[in-house]
Design a protein around this motif. Structure first.
Motif, PDB file in Angstrom:
ATOM      1  N   CYS A 144       6.108  -3.699  -1.443  1.00  0.00           N
ATOM      2  CA  CYS A 144       5.218  -3.310  -2.539  1.00  0.00           C
ATOM      3  C   CYS A 144       4.968  -1.812  -2.377  1.00  0.00           C
ATOM      4  CB  CYS A 144       3.927  -4.119  -2.453  1.00  0.00           C
ATOM      5  SG  CYS A 144       2.809  -3.838  -3.827  1.00  0.00           S
ATOM      6  N   LEU A 145       5.948  -1.015  -2.767  1.00  0.00           N
ATOM      7  CA  LEU A 145       5.989   0.393  -2.385  1.00  0.00           C
ATOM      8  C   LEU A 145       5.258   1.316  -3.345  1.00  0.00           C
ATOM      9  CD1 LEU A 145       9.685   0.699  -1.120  1.00  0.00           C
ATOM     10  CD2 LEU A 145       7.641  -0.149   0.071  1.00  0.00           C
ATOM     11  N   ASP A 146       5.104   0.918  -4.593  1.00  0.00           N
ATOM     12  CA  ASP A 146       4.441   1.774  -5.582  1.00  0.00           C
ATOM     13  C   ASP A 146       3.015   1.267  -5.777  1.00  0.00           C
ATOM     14  OD1 ASP A 146       3.585   3.300  -7.710  1.00  0.00           O
ATOM     15  OD2 ASP A 146       5.487   3.157  -8.801  1.00  0.00           O
ATOM     16  N   ILE A 147       2.108   1.746  -4.947  1.00  0.00           N
ATOM     17  CA  ILE A 147       0.748   1.233  -4.947  1.00  0.00           C
ATOM     18  C   ILE A 147       0.009   1.610  -6.233  1.00  0.00           C
ATOM     19  CG2 ILE A 147      -0.473   3.132  -3.830  1.00  0.00           C
ATOM     20  CD1 ILE A 147      -0.676  -0.577  -2.827  1.00  0.00           C
ATOM     21  N   GLU A 148       0.385   2.724  -6.858  1.00  0.00           N
ATOM     22  CA  GLU A 148      -0.214   3.089  -8.144  1.00  0.00           C
ATOM     23  C   GLU A 148       0.194   2.100  -9.233  1.00  0.00           C
ATOM     24  OE1 GLU A 148      -2.438   5.094  -9.037  1.00  0.00           O
ATOM     25  OE2 GLU A 148      -2.582   6.723  -7.580  1.00  0.00           O
ATOM     26  N   ALA A 149       1.436   1.672  -9.224  1.00  0.00           N
ATOM     27  CA  ALA A 149       1.884   0.682 -10.202  1.00  0.00           C
ATOM     28  C   ALA A 149       1.171  -0.648  -9.985  1.00  0.00           C
ATOM     29  CB  ALA A 149       3.398   0.498 -10.106  1.00  0.00           C
ATOM     30  N   LEU A 150       0.959  -1.001  -8.710  1.00  0.00           N
ATOM     31  CA  LEU A 150       0.215  -2.225  -8.426  1.00  0.00           C
ATOM     32  C   LEU A 150      -1.213  -2.119  -8.947  1.00  0.00           C
ATOM     33  CD1 LEU A 150       0.024  -4.984  -6.969  1.00  0.00           C
ATOM     34  CD2 LEU A 150      -0.731  -3.730  -4.949  1.00  0.00           C
ATOM     35  N   LEU A 173     -10.998   1.995  -7.596  1.00  0.00           N
ATOM     36  CA  LEU A 173      -9.552   1.814  -7.392  1.00  0.00           C
ATOM     37  C   LEU A 173      -8.792   3.144  -7.425  1.00  0.00           C
ATOM     38  CD1 LEU A 173      -8.745  -1.453  -9.400  1.00  0.00           C
ATOM     39  CD2 LEU A 173      -9.043  -1.170  -6.946  1.00  0.00           C
ATOM     40  N   VAL A 174      -9.368   4.143  -6.812  1.00  0.00           N
ATOM     41  CA  VAL A 174      -8.685   5.433  -6.690  1.00  0.00           C
ATOM     42  C   VAL A 174      -7.842   5.412  -5.420  1.00  0.00           C
ATOM     43  CG1 VAL A 174      -8.981   7.915  -6.391  1.00  0.00           C
ATOM     44  CG2 VAL A 174     -10.489   6.642  -7.951  1.00  0.00           C
ATOM     45  N   ILE A 175      -6.546   5.590  -5.562  1.00  0.00           N
ATOM     46  CA  ILE A 175      -5.641   5.561  -4.420  1.00  0.00           C
ATOM     47  C   ILE A 175      -5.635   6.934  -3.756  1.00  0.00           C
ATOM     48  CG2 ILE A 175      -3.300   5.103  -3.630  1.00  0.00           C
ATOM     49  CD1 ILE A 175      -4.718   2.680  -4.874  1.00  0.00           C
ATOM     50  N   ASN A 180      -0.583   6.614  -0.575  1.00  0.00           N
ATOM     51  CA  ASN A 180       0.451   6.658  -1.603  1.00  0.00           C
ATOM     52  C   ASN A 180       1.779   7.072  -0.967  1.00  0.00           C
ATOM     53  OD1 ASN A 180       2.203   7.560  -3.716  1.00  0.00           O
ATOM     54  ND2 ASN A 180       0.438   7.766  -5.071  1.00  0.00           N
ATOM     55  N   LEU A 181       2.744   6.171  -0.937  1.00  0.00           N
ATOM     56  CA  LEU A 181       4.009   6.457  -0.262  1.00  0.00           C
ATOM     57  C   LEU A 181       4.771   7.604  -0.916  1.00  0.00           C
ATOM     58  CD1 LEU A 181       5.380   2.873   0.499  1.00  0.00           C
ATOM     59  CD2 LEU A 181       4.006   4.363   1.963  1.00  0.00           C
ATOM     60  N   PHE A 182       4.624   7.785  -2.218  1.00  0.00           N
ATOM     61  CA  PHE A 182       5.360   8.848  -2.898  1.00  0.00           C
ATOM     62  C   PHE A 182       4.808  10.221  -2.500  1.00  0.00           C
ATOM     63  CE2 PHE A 182       6.207   5.031  -5.177  1.00  0.00           C
ATOM     64  CZ  PHE A 182       7.531   5.142  -5.570  1.00  0.00           C
ATOM     65  N   TYR A 183       3.528  10.316  -2.298  1.00  0.00           N
ATOM     66  CA  TYR A 183       2.939  11.545  -1.754  1.00  0.00           C
ATOM     67  C   TYR A 183       3.386  11.749  -0.307  1.00  0.00           C
ATOM     68  CZ  TYR A 183      -0.570  14.486   0.513  1.00  0.00           C
ATOM     69  OH  TYR A 183      -1.196  15.445   1.264  1.00  0.00           O
ATOM     70  N   LEU A 184       3.329  10.696   0.485  1.00  0.00           N
ATOM     71  CA  LEU A 184       3.644  10.814   1.904  1.00  0.00           C
ATOM     72  C   LEU A 184       5.100  11.208   2.134  1.00  0.00           C
ATOM     73  CD1 LEU A 184       1.751   7.692   3.315  1.00  0.00           C
ATOM     74  CD2 LEU A 184       1.119  10.099   3.627  1.00  0.00           C
ATOM     75  N   LEU A 209       9.628  -7.144  -7.148  1.00  0.00           N
ATOM     76  CA  LEU A 209       9.268  -5.794  -6.731  1.00  0.00           C
ATOM     77  C   LEU A 209      10.469  -4.837  -6.729  1.00  0.00           C
ATOM     78  CD1 LEU A 209       6.813  -6.625  -3.803  1.00  0.00           C
ATOM     79  CD2 LEU A 209       6.220  -5.714  -6.065  1.00  0.00           C
ATOM     80  N   TYR A 210      11.539  -5.240  -7.376  1.00  0.00           N
ATOM     81  CA  TYR A 210      12.765  -4.432  -7.375  1.00  0.00           C
ATOM     82  C   TYR A 210      12.515  -3.019  -7.912  1.00  0.00           C
ATOM     83  CZ  TYR A 210      17.626  -3.105  -8.424  1.00  0.00           C
ATOM     84  OH  TYR A 210      18.834  -2.460  -8.489  1.00  0.00           O
ATOM     85  N   ALA A 211      11.731  -2.896  -9.001  1.00  0.00           N
ATOM     86  CA  ALA A 211      11.475  -1.574  -9.584  1.00  0.00           C
ATOM     87  C   ALA A 211      10.697  -0.679  -8.623  1.00  0.00           C
ATOM     88  CB  ALA A 211      10.717  -1.718 -10.910  1.00  0.00           C
ATOM     89  N   HIS A 212       9.777  -1.260  -7.836  1.00  0.00           N
ATOM     90  CA  HIS A 212       9.062  -0.477  -6.819  1.00  0.00           C
ATOM     91  C   HIS A 212      10.056   0.172  -5.867  1.00  0.00           C
ATOM     92  CE1 HIS A 212       4.708  -2.090  -6.857  1.00  0.00           C
ATOM     93  NE2 HIS A 212       5.274  -2.501  -7.987  1.00  0.00           N
TER      94      HIS A 212
END
Length: 265
Positions: A144-150, A173-175, A180-184, A209-212
């Motif tokens: 579940c890599l896109d926590i913002e999408a979740l 719900l502010v990430i 956030n993996l994309f920031y990291l 979760l393929y799109a993530h």
């Protein structure tokens, strides 16, 4: 092979917490403190012993001569929760420190890795990317890599899951960037080559979760990581993850299995 299931006392969590440990058969032949270790993380709604119940990780640990340490984090998303316990700090810092003392597994960055499935895939990449000075590599399976999408997908129609997310990330719900993996992945890419962790991602083409995973793949591929991505037909299930952990062990420890086999009389 040695197998332990029990609990340890965590000061960070303020309680006893479950732990499953697999040590390889030839552990006694490995120099003190030099047994490589993989911290293996469970998914949402699972526990510390699920990897040993649902896959053949004990055999793989023996084949590669590595220790596997499987903690329990409830449904925390491996996060220092806004209204709960500090599970990220526990898994990334306190747990390795405790296990290095108790089981003499490697305390060196080069011998310490982290991997996980689904929620644990997110957790593993977050640990690896936030703590590159402590972990040499990380792998996420069907993560579940896109926590913002979740976060964006949550709604009042599922009050239980929405309440859970608020306890983890806060009422609004502010990430945070550090969750956030994309920031990291962008931030950690700026480190020198020898300080960046190697990263692996696997996902089934039919996984929900393929799109993530493809979004994360497309973000990290242009960056200067040692990165490996694998996909094949599959859904969110244990057969896929059993295969994934084998790929990850070879990625983390290339050639180690064959070398150990050749060294045996």
């Amino acid at each position: 092979m040695a197998f332990f299931k029990g609990s340890i006392r965590s000061k960070i969590l303020g309680m006893d917490t479950s732990l499953t440990i697999v040590l390889p058969f030839d552990r006694a032949a490995v120099p003190e403190g030099e047994c490589p270790v993989v911290y293996l993380l469970h998914g949402h709604g699972e526990n510390a012993d699920v990897w040993t119940r649902m896959t053949s990780v004990e055999r793989y640990a023996n084949a590669y001569g590595v220790a596997l340490i499987m903690p329990e984090v409830q449904r925390s998303f491996y996060t220092d929760m806004a209204a709960g316990l500090a599970y990220f700090s526990y898994v990334s810092k306190e747990l390795p420190d405790l296990c290095e003392q108790l089981f003499s597994v490697s305390s060196r960055r080069e011998g310490r890795f982290v991997a996980g499935l689904s929620m644990g895939g997110y957790g593993a990449l977050k640990v690896g990317l936030r703590c590159p000075d402590r972990f040499a590599g990380c792998a996420g399976f069907s993560g579940c890599l896109d926590i913002e999408a979740l976060r964006a997908s949550l709604s009042e129609s599922d009050p239980g899951l929405l309440g859970e997310a608020k306890a983890i990330f806060g009422e609004d719900l502010v990430i945070k960037p550090e969750d956030n993996l994309f920031y990291l992945v962008e931030k950690t890419a700026l480190l020198p080559r020898d300080r960046r962790p190697k990263v692996m991602v696997t996902c089934g083409r039919e996984d929900f979760l393929y799109a993530h995973n493809t979004r994360f793949r497309d973000t990290i591929q242009p960056l200067p990581y040692e990165f490996r991505y694998r996909e094949w037909p599959g859904v969110h299930e244990w057969g896929f993850w059993d295969q994934s952990i084998q790929y990850a062990l070879e990625f983390f420890f290339p050639g180690r299995r064959e070398a150990l086999q050749q060294s045996k009389p």
